[in-house]
Design a protein around this motif. Structure first.
Motif, PDB file in Angstrom:
ATOM      1  N   PRO A 153       0.829  -1.204   0.000  1.00 52.38           N
ATOM      2  CA  PRO A 153       0.000   0.000   0.000  1.00 52.38           C
ATOM      3  C   PRO A 153       0.869   1.262   0.000  1.00 52.38           C
ATOM      4  CG  PRO A 153      -0.914  -1.608   1.504  1.00 52.38           C
ATOM      5  CD  PRO A 153       0.398  -2.171   1.041  1.00 52.38           C
ATOM      6  N   GLY A 154       0.528   2.184  -0.870  1.00 52.93           N
ATOM      7  CA  GLY A 154       1.306   3.412  -1.023  1.00 52.93           C
ATOM      8  C   GLY A 154       2.210   3.367  -2.236  1.00 52.93           C
ATOM      9  N   VAL A 207      -0.600   3.529 -11.577  1.00 48.41           N
ATOM     10  CA  VAL A 207      -1.135   2.478 -10.717  1.00 48.41           C
ATOM     11  C   VAL A 207      -0.721   2.768  -9.284  1.00 48.41           C
ATOM     12  CG1 VAL A 207      -1.157  -0.009 -10.262  1.00 48.41           C
ATOM     13  CG2 VAL A 207      -0.842   0.819 -12.606  1.00 48.41           C
ATOM     14  N   GLU A 208      -1.702   2.866  -8.386  1.00 52.21           N
ATOM     15  CA  GLU A 208      -1.410   3.044  -6.964  1.00 52.21           C
ATOM     16  C   GLU A 208      -1.977   1.857  -6.206  1.00 52.21           C
ATOM     17  OE1 GLU A 208      -3.429   7.195  -7.482  1.00 52.21           O
ATOM     18  OE2 GLU A 208      -2.812   6.978  -5.366  1.00 52.21           O
ATOM     19  N   VAL A 209      -1.184   1.319  -5.296  1.00 50.37           N
ATOM     20  CA  VAL A 209      -1.671   0.234  -4.441  1.00 50.37           C
ATOM     21  C   VAL A 209      -2.401   0.868  -3.251  1.00 50.37           C
ATOM     22  CG1 VAL A 209      -1.055  -1.783  -3.074  1.00 50.37           C
ATOM     23  CG2 VAL A 209       0.291  -1.204  -5.116  1.00 50.37           C
ATOM     24  N   LEU A 210      -3.709   0.641  -3.165  1.00 46.58           N
ATOM     25  CA  LEU A 210      -4.500   1.219  -2.068  1.00 46.58           C
ATOM     26  C   LEU A 210      -4.515   0.302  -0.854  1.00 46.58           C
ATOM     27  CD1 LEU A 210      -7.612   2.558  -4.053  1.00 46.58           C
ATOM     28  CD2 LEU A 210      -5.531   3.808  -3.401  1.00 46.58           C
ATOM     29  N   GLU A 211      -4.751  -0.992  -1.091  1.00 46.14           N
ATOM     30  CA  GLU A 211      -4.839  -1.954   0.021  1.00 46.14           C
ATOM     31  C   GLU A 211      -4.307  -3.302  -0.429  1.00 46.14           C
ATOM     32  OE1 GLU A 211      -8.586  -2.188   2.313  1.00 46.14           O
ATOM     33  OE2 GLU A 211      -9.286  -0.520   1.072  1.00 46.14           O
ATOM     34  N   ALA A 212      -3.819  -4.095   0.532  1.00 45.01           N
ATOM     35  CA  ALA A 212      -3.402  -5.478   0.272  1.00 45.01           C
ATOM     36  C   ALA A 212      -3.852  -6.291   1.485  1.00 45.01           C
ATOM     37  CB  ALA A 212      -1.895  -5.571   0.085  1.00 45.01           C
ATOM     38  N   ILE A 213      -4.881  -7.105   1.297  1.00 45.85           N
ATOM     39  CA  ILE A 213      -5.551  -7.775   2.415  1.00 45.85           C
ATOM     40  C   ILE A 213      -5.352  -9.289   2.296  1.00 45.85           C
ATOM     41  CG2 ILE A 213      -7.769  -8.088   3.588  1.00 45.85           C
ATOM     42  CD1 ILE A 213      -8.663  -5.508   1.866  1.00 45.85           C
ATOM     43  N   PRO A 214      -4.619  -9.903   3.230  1.00 43.31           N
ATOM     44  CA  PRO A 214      -4.451 -11.361   3.169  1.00 43.31           C
ATOM     45  C   PRO A 214      -5.805 -12.043   3.320  1.00 43.31           C
ATOM     46  CG  PRO A 214      -2.965 -10.357   4.791  1.00 43.31           C
ATOM     47  CD  PRO A 214      -3.949  -9.310   4.393  1.00 43.31           C
ATOM     48  N   SER A 215      -6.009 -13.134   2.587  1.00 43.36           N
ATOM     49  CA  SER A 215      -7.259 -13.892   2.723  1.00 43.36           C
ATOM     50  C   SER A 215      -7.269 -14.598   4.071  1.00 43.36           C
ATOM     51  CB  SER A 215      -7.364 -14.913   1.584  1.00 43.36           C
ATOM     52  OG  SER A 215      -8.435 -15.807   1.837  1.00 43.36           O
ATOM     53  N   PRO A 272      -5.013 -19.241   2.884  1.00 40.27           N
ATOM     54  CA  PRO A 272      -3.738 -18.620   3.249  1.00 40.27           C
ATOM     55  C   PRO A 272      -2.746 -18.483   2.100  1.00 40.27           C
ATOM     56  CG  PRO A 272      -3.912 -20.850   4.156  1.00 40.27           C
ATOM     57  CD  PRO A 272      -5.237 -20.534   3.549  1.00 40.27           C
ATOM     58  N   ASP A 273      -3.079 -19.060   0.926  1.00 37.56           N
ATOM     59  CA  ASP A 273      -2.124 -18.965  -0.193  1.00 37.56           C
ATOM     60  C   ASP A 273      -2.322 -17.710  -1.036  1.00 37.56           C
ATOM     61  OD1 ASP A 273      -4.544 -19.625  -1.374  1.00 37.56           O
ATOM     62  OD2 ASP A 273      -3.678 -21.029  -2.822  1.00 37.56           O
ATOM     63  N   ARG A 274      -3.266 -16.835  -0.648  1.00 40.48           N
ATOM     64  CA  ARG A 274      -3.580 -15.703  -1.523  1.00 40.48           C
ATOM     65  C   ARG A 274      -4.033 -14.473  -0.756  1.00 40.48           C
ATOM     66  NH1 ARG A 274      -8.237 -18.844  -4.581  1.00 40.48           N
ATOM     67  NH2 ARG A 274      -6.629 -20.401  -4.291  1.00 40.48           N
ATOM     68  N   GLY A 275      -4.201 -13.365  -1.463  1.00 38.82           N
ATOM     69  CA  GLY A 275      -4.718 -12.144  -0.855  1.00 38.82           C
ATOM     70  C   GLY A 275      -5.439 -11.308  -1.899  1.00 38.82           C
ATOM     71  N   LEU A 276      -6.131 -10.280  -1.403  1.00 38.11           N
ATOM     72  CA  LEU A 276      -6.864  -9.356  -2.280  1.00 38.11           C
ATOM     73  C   LEU A 276      -6.098  -8.038  -2.334  1.00 38.11           C
ATOM     74  CD1 LEU A 276      -9.731  -8.871  -3.749  1.00 38.11           C
ATOM     75  CD2 LEU A 276     -10.319  -7.658  -1.641  1.00 38.11           C
ATOM     76  N   VAL A 277      -5.847  -7.549  -3.547  1.00 42.57           N
ATOM     77  CA  VAL A 277      -5.246  -6.224  -3.666  1.00 42.57           C
ATOM     78  C   VAL A 277      -6.253  -5.277  -4.294  1.00 42.57           C
ATOM     79  CG1 VAL A 277      -2.867  -7.061  -3.779  1.00 42.57           C
ATOM     80  CG2 VAL A 277      -4.153  -6.758  -5.900  1.00 42.57           C
TER      81      VAL A 277
END
Lengths: 169, 169
Positions: free
Chosen positions: B27-28, B120-128, B132-137
């Protein structure tokens, strides 16, 4: 019946230039588009041009992906939705274009051979305060496949002209 | 310099299979894509297939419309944005596809000859929590033309694999 399906696709792809104006969008109204069948060739062609991720352009890689086979780019699905919507609303409509879309969601993969159609609900119709010749409509699109599964939803915004006033005779 | 522009377009259109994983989205963080020039032929071809409204497919009707000339379908603009994003992130990335998009806005018309690129800006990165093998960006895309004008913005959601753990040697 493949022939009927082809006829259906041709029908919705050759819209008459009907005219839809702001007054024709009444909150609560619901209607549906025709349908379109997505081919493997179109999925590959769109994705090679715009979204060449392995599960969109490479059959073998797609088989080994979590999707288990080739799926359409979500932007391809969205473009097909637009095609059905234009066919429904007509090309002679009072559309002034769209300021955007809210809450676009890709819910299920779209695969070769899927037949897609769209339900359209009018959520809101807001007259413009600054420009009395037009208004903003807010429509919910729900795209379904041949099994009745929702594959995509979105809330689309549209700027639409009011119906021109007819001079009294 | 037309030749340099063509070279640039070719470069961004032939991405290496680099691998981007969940951990690579902080993020950021901000970055930019290459650019692409939109041609009149592509605008007409896309719109005839997916969005045949007069101001996208008919030069004379477009001249008489409020846009004063041919403009690209918003879905074409979105598809070109995706093309630049795929080139930036690579086709060997840990992408598992996208659940959707929020607040897509078409801010300015895109016209033949426009050169588009995306911030492109990364706003959030949320682990699932469940997988546990993935996350939402959550990424903000801002597409600009050659004059520095924003033509489209959206908040894109993406499911991305975490970087595979390396066995200690």
């Amino acid at each position: 019946m493949p022939n009927e399906r082809i006829a259906e696709v041709k029908r919705v792809y050759n819209p008459r230039p009907v005219s839809m104006f702001f007054e024709d969008f009444r909150p609560g109204d619901e209607t549906g588009t025709g349908s379109v069948i997505v081919t493997k060739e179109e999925i590959l062609s769109f994705a090679r041009q715009f979204d060449p991720q392995p599960f969109h352009v490479d059959e073998e890689a797609a088989r080994q992906s979590p999707y288990g086979g080739l799926i359409a780019s979500g932007w391809h699905t969205a473009a097909l939705c637009m095609r059905l919507i234009v066919a429904l609303l007509g090309t002679g409509s009072g559309s002034l274009g769209s300021p955007g879309v809210d809450e676009l969601r890709w819910l299920k993969p779209v695969r070769p051979g899927d037949e897609l159609s769209v339900r359209v609900e009018v959520l809101e119709a807001i007259p413009s305060r600054s420009k009395p010749d037009r208004g903003l409509v807010k429509l919910r699109y729900t795209m379904r496949n041949q099994n009745g599964e929702d594959v995509m939803t979105m809330i689309a915004l549209g700027l639409v002209l009011r119906r021109p006033e007819v001079e009294p005779t």
